[in-house]
Design a protein around this motif. Structure first.
Motif, PDB file in Angstrom:
ATOM      1  N   ALA A 125       0.844  -1.200   0.000  1.00 12.54           N
ATOM      2  CA  ALA A 125       0.000   0.000   0.000  1.00 12.54           C
ATOM      3  C   ALA A 125       0.877   1.247   0.000  1.00 12.54           C
ATOM      4  O   ALA A 125       1.945   1.277   0.620  1.00 12.54           O
ATOM      5  N   ARG A 147       0.696   5.378   0.764  1.00 13.37           N
ATOM      6  CA  ARG A 147      -0.134   6.410   1.393  1.00 13.37           C
ATOM      7  C   ARG A 147      -0.097   7.684   0.562  1.00 13.37           C
ATOM      8  O   ARG A 147       0.972   8.160   0.157  1.00 13.37           O
ATOM      9  N   PRO A 179      -4.777  11.138   3.290  1.00 18.44           N
ATOM     10  CA  PRO A 179      -5.470  10.223   4.204  1.00 18.44           C
ATOM     11  C   PRO A 179      -5.826   8.878   3.587  1.00 18.44           C
ATOM     12  O   PRO A 179      -6.509   8.068   4.210  1.00 18.44           O
ATOM     13  N   PHE A 180      -5.358   8.616   2.372  1.00 18.24           N
ATOM     14  CA  PHE A 180      -5.715   7.396   1.653  1.00 18.24           C
ATOM     15  C   PHE A 180      -4.519   6.437   1.573  1.00 18.24           C
ATOM     16  O   PHE A 180      -3.369   6.873   1.503  1.00 18.24           O
ATOM     17  N   GLU A 181      -4.825   5.147   1.559  1.00 16.78           N
ATOM     18  CA  GLU A 181      -3.833   4.120   1.251  1.00 16.78           C
ATOM     19  C   GLU A 181      -4.292   3.379   0.008  1.00 16.78           C
ATOM     20  O   GLU A 181      -5.425   2.886  -0.046  1.00 16.78           O
ATOM     21  N   GLU A 216      -3.696   0.390  -2.848  1.00 13.09           N
ATOM     22  CA  GLU A 216      -3.084  -0.838  -3.342  1.00 13.09           C
ATOM     23  C   GLU A 216      -3.512  -1.019  -4.790  1.00 13.09           C
ATOM     24  O   GLU A 216      -4.632  -0.653  -5.172  1.00 13.09           O
ATOM     25  N   ARG A 272      -8.108   2.612   0.826  1.00 17.67           N
ATOM     26  CA  ARG A 272      -8.565   2.694   2.208  1.00 17.67           C
ATOM     27  C   ARG A 272      -8.501   4.130   2.704  1.00 17.67           C
ATOM     28  O   ARG A 272      -7.593   4.886   2.373  1.00 17.67           O
ATOM     29  N   GLY A 273      -9.484   4.467   3.519  1.00 13.50           N
ATOM     30  CA  GLY A 273      -9.534   5.774   4.144  1.00 13.50           C
ATOM     31  C   GLY A 273     -10.670   5.797   5.143  1.00 13.50           C
ATOM     32  O   GLY A 273     -11.697   5.146   4.924  1.00 13.50           O
ATOM     33  N   CYS A 309     -12.860   0.619   3.047  1.00 12.70           N
ATOM     34  CA  CYS A 309     -12.108   0.305   1.829  1.00 12.70           C
ATOM     35  C   CYS A 309     -13.047   0.232   0.631  1.00 12.70           C
ATOM     36  O   CYS A 309     -14.115  -0.384   0.701  1.00 12.70           O
TER      37      CYS A 309
END
Length: 246
Positions: free
Chosen positions: A140, A142, A145-147, A149, A165-166, A170
């Motif tokens: 992942a 970053r 504030p988001f990750e 993949e 993700r955030g 997800c």
């Protein structure tokens, strides 16, 4: 309550006469991430803002997560780069796998952006307008504030699907792909899965309709042709301008 939401800026395929090309705006912690950037991106954002009652514009966008270089997914990047440079006074950020980004400048943007008579004989380059954030499969990355993949899909040009993700939730985004059971399994870990449906090199709706009911319940359709019959599939389509908590 989830702090991750999706605003559907466009839901159509490349040939749609009824909808904008598919583009998503994700919001977490008051910041936005675009999934792809077709033209006219600011008009798309304004129309979705009016319809949803949720205002968004490019000054609030953390980055664009770019799936691939087909024009219905990337034609707005020139406008984004110019707007960020001349209006916002900063570089736009693009998160993309290196295989996706490899020809972003020379094969897509340079013809409209490299020439600047004030700088001759020195031409502009990608770094003048964009900050590139490399994504990698298996880890992942970053972005605010988001990750993010990514995973390769089955498409004629290098293309990646995303799990983003955030806010503790997800979203899975298939991008353009043939039907790929392994990709579906990868996306299924997300709380909400947005999957394309179409014809030819795209995923047939009947293949998604045959998925287990529990999975279909968290799927939403996007990137669909105007004439695709969506009723009876057991999967709800995204609505253009729709606002979705994850």
């Amino acid at each position: 309550m989830s702090d991750l939401h999706v605003l559907a800026l466009g839901v159509g395929d490349a040939f749609s006469a009824e909808h904008y090309s598919t583009c998503l705006a994700l919001r977490a912690e008051g910041r936005w991430l675009l999934v792809d950037c077709p033209h006219p991106i600011r008009k798309m954002m304004r129309d979705a803002s009016v319809r949803s009652g949720v205002p968004v514009d490019l000054d609030e966008v953390e980055a664009v997560a770019l799936t691939h270089l087909h024009a219905d997914h990337s034609s707005g990047l020139e406008g984004l780069g110019y707007f960020s440079h001349f209006v916002l006074g900063r570089r736009a950020r693009i998160a993309a796998h290196p295989d996706v980004a490899r020809r972003l400048w020379d094969g897509h943007l340079a013809a409209g952006m490299e020439h600047d008579p004030r700088r001759e004989p020195t031409a502009r380059n990608l770094d003048d307008f964009f900050e590139m954030i490399p994504l990698t499969e298996g880890a992942a990355v970053r972005v605010g504030p988001f990750e993010i993949e990514c995973r390769r899909t089955r498409h004629p040009v290098p293309t990646t699907a995303f799990r983003i993700r955030g806010g503790g939730r997800c979203v899975g985004c298939s991008a353009d792909t043939e039907f790929d059971p392994e990709l579906v399994d990868w996306l299924a870990d997300a709380d909400l899965v947005i999957h394309e449906a179409g014809f030819g090199i795209h995923t047939p709706l009947e293949r998604l309709s045959a998925l287990p009911p529990a999975l279909r319940a968290k799927l939403r359709l996007a990137h669909f042709p105007d004439h695709l019959e969506l009723t009876g599939s057991g999967i709800a389509p995204l609505e253009q301008g729709g606002w979705y908590p994850v």
